[in-house]
Structures are given as C-alpha cells and as structure tokens.
Design an enzyme around this catalytic site. Structure first.
Site, short mmCIF file in Angstrom:
data_model
loop_
_atom_site.label_atom_id
_atom_site.label_comp_id
_atom_site.label_asym_id
_atom_site.label_seq_id
_atom_site.Cartn_x
_atom_site.Cartn_y
_atom_site.Cartn_z
N HIS A 62 0.82 -1.21 0.00
CA HIS A 62 0.00 0.00 0.00
C HIS A 62 0.85 1.26 0.00
O HIS A 62 1.95 1.28 0.53
CB HIS A 62 -0.89 0.04 1.25
CG HIS A 62 -1.78 -1.14 1.39
ND1 HIS A 62 -2.09 -1.68 2.62
CD2 HIS A 62 -2.43 -1.89 0.48
CE1 HIS A 62 -2.91 -2.70 2.45
NE2 HIS A 62 -3.13 -2.87 1.16
N TYR A 132 0.91 1.46 13.68
CA TYR A 132 1.77 2.36 12.92
C TYR A 132 1.27 3.79 12.97
O TYR A 132 0.08 4.05 12.98
CB TYR A 132 2.01 1.89 11.49
CG TYR A 132 0.79 1.73 10.62
CD1 TYR A 132 0.44 2.72 9.71
CD2 TYR A 132 0.02 0.57 10.68
CE1 TYR A 132 -0.67 2.56 8.88
CE2 TYR A 132 -1.08 0.41 9.86
CZ TYR A 132 -1.41 1.42 8.97
OH TYR A 132 -2.51 1.26 8.16
N ASP A 168 -6.52 -6.28 -2.02
CA ASP A 168 -5.09 -6.56 -2.23
C ASP A 168 -4.84 -7.59 -3.32
O ASP A 168 -3.74 -7.65 -3.86
CB ASP A 168 -4.43 -6.99 -0.92
CG ASP A 168 -4.24 -5.83 0.05
OD1 ASP A 168 -4.40 -4.66 -0.38
OD2 ASP A 168 -3.93 -6.08 1.23
#
Length: 182
Positions: A62, A132, A168
């Site tokens: 990504h 994150y 994905d």
C-alpha cells in the site's frame, strides 16, 4: 534509541532501549527529540492498528499518492511480521528494489517507511497486532497499491498460502501502477 539506516535511502530501523526485570519491561516507543536528533522530522498525526488472526495474512503493498503521501513508523505490539517496503520513487537509483525485515513483540524493532515507498507485511504467527504512526490522514482518492506477488519485484514472502483482502488481490503490478513520486 538506536537508529539504523537501511540500503533504501530514507528507510530506517529504530531499536528502542528496553529496561527489563522479573516484572516485565519498560521502553520508550517514541521520543520526538531523539527522532529529530537522528534526522527524523516527521509530525505523526494518526495511529493505526491492525489485528491479523491467522498466520500468512498479507496486507499490502500500500501507499498514498502525493499530495497525501504518508511516512509510516511501524511496530508490532503482539506477534511477528515480515515487513516489506518497495522503493517507488521513479528517479531513485533503487527504484523497484525492496527490503524485508522481521518486526516482532520480542525484538521491539520499528521500521520507518518514508514517502515514496509501498509497504506491506505478512504475519508470521497468529493474532498479530501491528501499530503504525502516519504523518498524513488516510485519503481514499489517493489510496493505491501494488500486487503483492508481482514477479518483477520477486519478493520472497514467508508463506505458501497467502491470506489477502479482495482489494489486495486486485492491485496492478509495479509497471502498471499509478505512481507520482520522483
């Protein structure tokens, strides 16, 4: 904290100092001054967390286009991942090259992923939680990806049974990807 530059310019491993005893451990997961002293001058504005229940979950690859590109600081709260970044800066001498590192609850390493990189990971154990920080908000209109198993990249993912989202599975290969990083 120890900051270790990687072969792809701008990418870094951050190793915290861990103080442990019979009770467990304590560490600073983030210290703005230490980051700045090591040339990391990003203003992180959002934390994201994921849980992957099974081994072999791949999330990625990504990235977000400019002007909403994101720098990410990745760490694992529980479990372990094989974390991969791909240089997608067209004028970079390492364009199309990738590196993979293991991040885990045990090694407590963090990976700094600069703007201009695609990012993804594969879970190595069940019930892995990844946290994150990002320096730009999620932007659906700038959200992009590269096919995780693009043969031109040759990423050596540590699974033979990848578990992927529908999204994905449909990303283009790097040669056909929408990229605006120079």
């Amino acid at each position: 904290m120890k900051v270790i530059p990687l072969k792809l310019k701008g990418a870094k491993i951050i190793e915290p100092v861990v103080h442990g005893d019979h009770r467990g451990f304590f560490m600073e997961g983030y210290n703005e001054q230490i980051m700045k002293d090591n040339g990391i001058n990003h203003s992180f504005i959002q934390d994201n967390q994921s849980l992957s229940v099974e081994t072999g979950v791949i999330r990625g690859l990504h990235y977000q286009l400019n002007p909403k590109a994101q720098t990410k600081l990745i760490r694992v709260l529980s479990g372990a991942i094989y974390d991969v970044i791909v240089d997608i800066r067209k004028s970079s001498p390492t364009f199309g090259q990738w590196i993979g590192v293991i991040l885990s609850e045990h090694n407590r390493r963090q990976l700094l992923v600069p703007k201009g990189f695609a990012h993804g990971f594969c879970t190595l154990v069940p019930n892995t939680q990844v946290l994150y920080k990002v320096d730009e908000y999620y932007s659906p209109e700038n959200d992009r990806g590269i096919l995780w198993n693009d043969s031109a990249l040759g990423i050596d993912w540590p699974t033979s049974q990848a578990i992927l989202s529908e999204k994905d599975q449909k990303h283009p290969v790097l040669a056909d990807a929408d990229i605006n990083f120079d």
